[in-house]
Design an enzyme around this catalytic site. Structure first.
Site, short mmCIF file in Angstrom:
data_model
loop_
_atom_site.label_atom_id
_atom_site.label_comp_id
_atom_site.label_asym_id
_atom_site.label_seq_id
_atom_site.Cartn_x
_atom_site.Cartn_y
_atom_site.Cartn_z
N HIS A 1 2.08 6.98 2.59
CA HIS A 1 1.52 8.28 2.24
C HIS A 1 1.62 9.30 3.37
O HIS A 1 2.13 9.02 4.44
CB HIS A 1 0.08 8.13 1.76
CG HIS A 1 -0.82 7.47 2.75
ND1 HIS A 1 -1.17 8.05 3.94
CD2 HIS A 1 -1.44 6.25 2.72
CE1 HIS A 1 -1.98 7.24 4.59
NE2 HIS A 1 -2.15 6.13 3.88
N HIS B 1 1.06 8.68 6.96
CA HIS B 1 2.05 7.98 7.78
C HIS B 1 3.12 8.92 8.34
O HIS B 1 3.96 8.50 9.12
CB HIS B 1 2.77 6.90 6.96
CG HIS B 1 1.88 5.79 6.54
ND1 HIS B 1 1.55 5.58 5.22
CD2 HIS B 1 1.23 4.84 7.23
CE1 HIS B 1 0.74 4.54 5.13
NE2 HIS B 1 0.52 4.07 6.34
N LYS C 1 0.87 -1.18 0.00
CA LYS C 1 0.00 0.00 0.00
C LYS C 1 0.90 1.22 0.00
O LYS C 1 2.04 1.16 0.45
CB LYS C 1 -0.84 0.02 1.28
CG LYS C 1 -1.84 -1.10 1.42
CD LYS C 1 -3.24 -0.58 1.13
CE LYS C 1 -4.30 -1.64 1.32
NZ LYS C 1 -4.71 -1.74 2.71
N1 ARG Z 1 -0.24 -1.21 10.04
C1 ARG Z 1 -1.19 -0.42 10.79
C2 ARG Z 1 -1.80 0.65 9.91
O1 ARG Z 1 -1.21 1.06 8.94
C3 ARG Z 1 -0.59 0.24 11.98
C4 ARG Z 1 0.02 -0.69 12.98
C5 ARG Z 1 0.09 -0.08 14.33
N2 ARG Z 1 0.77 -0.91 15.29
C6 ARG Z 1 0.24 -1.91 15.98
N3 ARG Z 1 1.02 -2.55 16.83
N4 ARG Z 1 -1.01 -2.25 15.87
O2 ARG Z 1 -2.88 1.12 10.23
#
Ligand code: ARG
Length: 565
Positions: A129, A132, A126
């Site tokens: 962006h 982030h 993905k």
């Molecule tokens: N990959 C997730 C996202 O982009 C965020 C992960 C956050 N960290 C966690 N330990 N849940 O929304």
């Protein structure tokens, strides 16, 4: 020297009925410097001695009037206000800065304590962006702040590299994908496949079943599924690493969600043993109603696990691997409930360290045209934002300082610095709308402003071309402009600790903007390279100190500080 300690000592020597520790706790910082550097409220002592606080205050002033630390001690109503001897203050602060340089403010309060900072954690395949940017930049700064305070700090990227969406991607790739096309431009091409899958599934819902099947295959270790997944992960990470390199971010671990896929059975086992699990139409859930939260879905009816289960497994793994003192998650505030749920579950599983898991949330970034949507292709790539800022800086340099050496490198430091600094300027919890105009506006209280101030100090020092000494007449630094700078330098130490305790880098950002402003006022009003040697020496020491401390402040935000601009 700690002036607060001195106040407590002076009073305690005369008023033994109240301990030094208690006195220390009472000392306040007045709302402005006209009211002194410190104030002692006398309400508590008034109670002990059964006298009016105003009287106590006057008596204290009489008792300790003669001392070498404070040039003035005044009684104002129920308060005693203390004005530090400016020369002594300047000496105390600047000697320390001169000794420690860019390490001024560093401590060992975190000695032998492991702190995990998990940040960025994008989803593979993905776009990386603008949404982030916050977790990435706030997390990186927190990492540096904890590290600077002596914690043993571990940076983790909990990559979103697992879940049903990989079933979808595998199906889409097998149906419509092309390896060369994807490798030439991985994320946008994978995104296209993902969007196409969602379009087609509207008419052909059987693709959804197929996707679920492929994810199951992946969970069961099917070779083809694993190979495709690994390839998607590799090409994505290569893209992300370009951005991390631009930002100087280095991770200790990229153990993402997939890393925990084989660590589930144990988690489920503990949950079962503790009697936490309930059946719900074949799926496993944990009831959280007693805690005012909706139930958490732990395992789907087909046996596949979920995001939340992987977070629980990750927390257990981290405790066992790093024995953390604190386990910090820099993740958007939309996931507040998710974190509350799983941290509660870990507690219910019997782990008292659940309370050391801390969600550090931040507000949302939206676009002027609405919320970001990966599926609709409505995204601004982080890399593009950074590159545009660099390009704009190059234009400004070409116009304003065409003879600067190392133009490209400095443009990179300033352009990226501008973006990072802006991101860390506001309280993290605030939502905001991304705008190119604002992002690329370098005027006002910005990163380039602070960087420029640092470079200006640097250039005075190289013009002076002498060794800086702290063997100077400190009374020459007791004018208002100099003292303002020295106060802000002194306060930085506490500011760094506050930023750590609140997990809020913007506290540092605001402080170094104040410092830069105070320094520029000093620079403007007090000529530095004057003929009077004593005066010149003292001012040069202040310039060097301000330069070092500005650099430290920028470092803690992960913004670079070029010597020339
Ligand atoms: N990959 C997730 C996202 O982009 C965020 C992960 C956050 N960290 C966690 N330990 N849940 O929304």
């Amino acid at each position: 020297m700690d002036f607060k300690e001195k106040i407590a000592d002076l009073i305690h020597e005369n008023v033994e009925a109240i301990s030094k520790e208690e006195l220390l706790k009472l000392i306040e910082i007045p709302p402005n410097y006209e009211m002194g550097d410190y104030a002692m409220p006398c309400f508590k002592m008034a109670k002990i001695f059964r006298k009016a606080p105003n009287m106590i205050s006057e008596e204290i002033v009489k008792m300790i009037a003669r001392n070498k630390y404070f040039e003035r001690i005044e009684s104002v109503g129920p308060y005693v206000n203390f004005f530090i001897d400016r020369g002594l203050f300047a000496k105390t602060v600047l000697k320390e800065v001169n000794e420690k340089g860019e390490k001024y403010g560093a401590t060992n309060i975190g000695k032998n304590k492991n702190v995990i900072v998990e940040f960025s954690s994008p989803n593979i395949a993905k776009p990386f962006h603008i949404g982030h940017i916050r977790t990435t930049v706030i997390g990186h700064s927190l990492y540096r702040i904890y590290d600077f305070l002596g914690f043993n700090t571990i940076a983790i990227n909990h990559l979103g590299d697992y879940g049903t969406q990989f079933g979808k991607l595998i199906v889409a790739y097998k149906e419509w994908g092309n390896k060369e096309v994807i490798e030439s431009n991985p994320i946008p091409e994978l995104l296209k496949l993902y969007i196409k899958f969602h379009e087609i599934v509207e008419e052909k819902p059987e693709y959804d079943d197929l996707a679920r099947e492929w994810f199951m295959k992946l969970e069961k270790g099917n070779e083809e599924a694993k190979e495709l997944w690994q390839w998607i992960r590799d090409v994505s990470l290569k893209e992300f690493n370009r951005v991390y390199n631009m930002l100087n971010i280095k991770y200790d671990s990229f153990a993402g969600e997939s890393f925990y896929s084989d660590k589930m059975p144990r988690v489920i086992d503990i949950m079962n043993k503790k009697g936490l699990m309930k059946d719900s139409q074949g799926a496993k859930i944990i009831d959280l109603e007693p805690y005012g939260m909706p139930p958490a879905l732990i395992q789907k009816s087909d046996g596949s696990t979920l995001y939340i289960t992987r977070d629980i497994a990750a927390a257990l793994y981290r405790k066992e691997t790093y024995d953390f003192y604190k386990n910090i998650y820099v993740v958007g505030s939309q996931q507040k409930l998710h974190f509350e749920q799983w941290i509660k579950i870990v507690e219910l599983m019997g782990f008292d360290w659940a309370e050391d898991c801390v969600h550090v949330p931040f507000g949302m970034v939206s676009l002027e045209e609405g919320t970001m949507s990966t599926r609709k292709g409505r995204v601004v790539f982080l890399e593009d934002v950074l590159n545009k800022a660099i390009d704009k800086t190059k234009e400004i340099i070409a116009e304003k300082s065409p003879h600067l050496e190392n133009k490209d490198e400095i443009a990179r430091q300033i352009g990226i610095g501008a973006i990072v600094f802006q991101e860390l300027s506001n309280n993290r919890i605030k939502d905001y709308t991304f705008s190119w105009d604002r992002t690329l506006a370098f005027e006002g209280e910005t990163g380039p402003y602070v960087q420029y101030t640092h470079a200006r100090a640097s250039s005075v020092l190289s013009k002076a071309n002498v060794e800086i000494t702290d063997d100077i007449d400190y009374s020459l630094l007791s004018n208002e402009e100099a003292i303002d700078v020295i106060r802000l330098i002194h306060d930085l130490k506490q500011i760094i600790i506050d930023a750590m305790e609140k997990d809020e880098p913007s506290i540092i950002t605001r402080h170094i903007v104040d410092l830069a402003q105070a320094f520029n006022k000093f620079y403007h009003d007090c000529p530095i390279l004057v003929d009077d040697e004593e005066l010149r020496k003292s001012r040069l020491l202040l310039v060097k100190s301000a330069k070092d401390v500005l650099k430290t402040g920028l470092y803690l935000l992960a913004v670079e500080a070029p010597e020339k601009m």
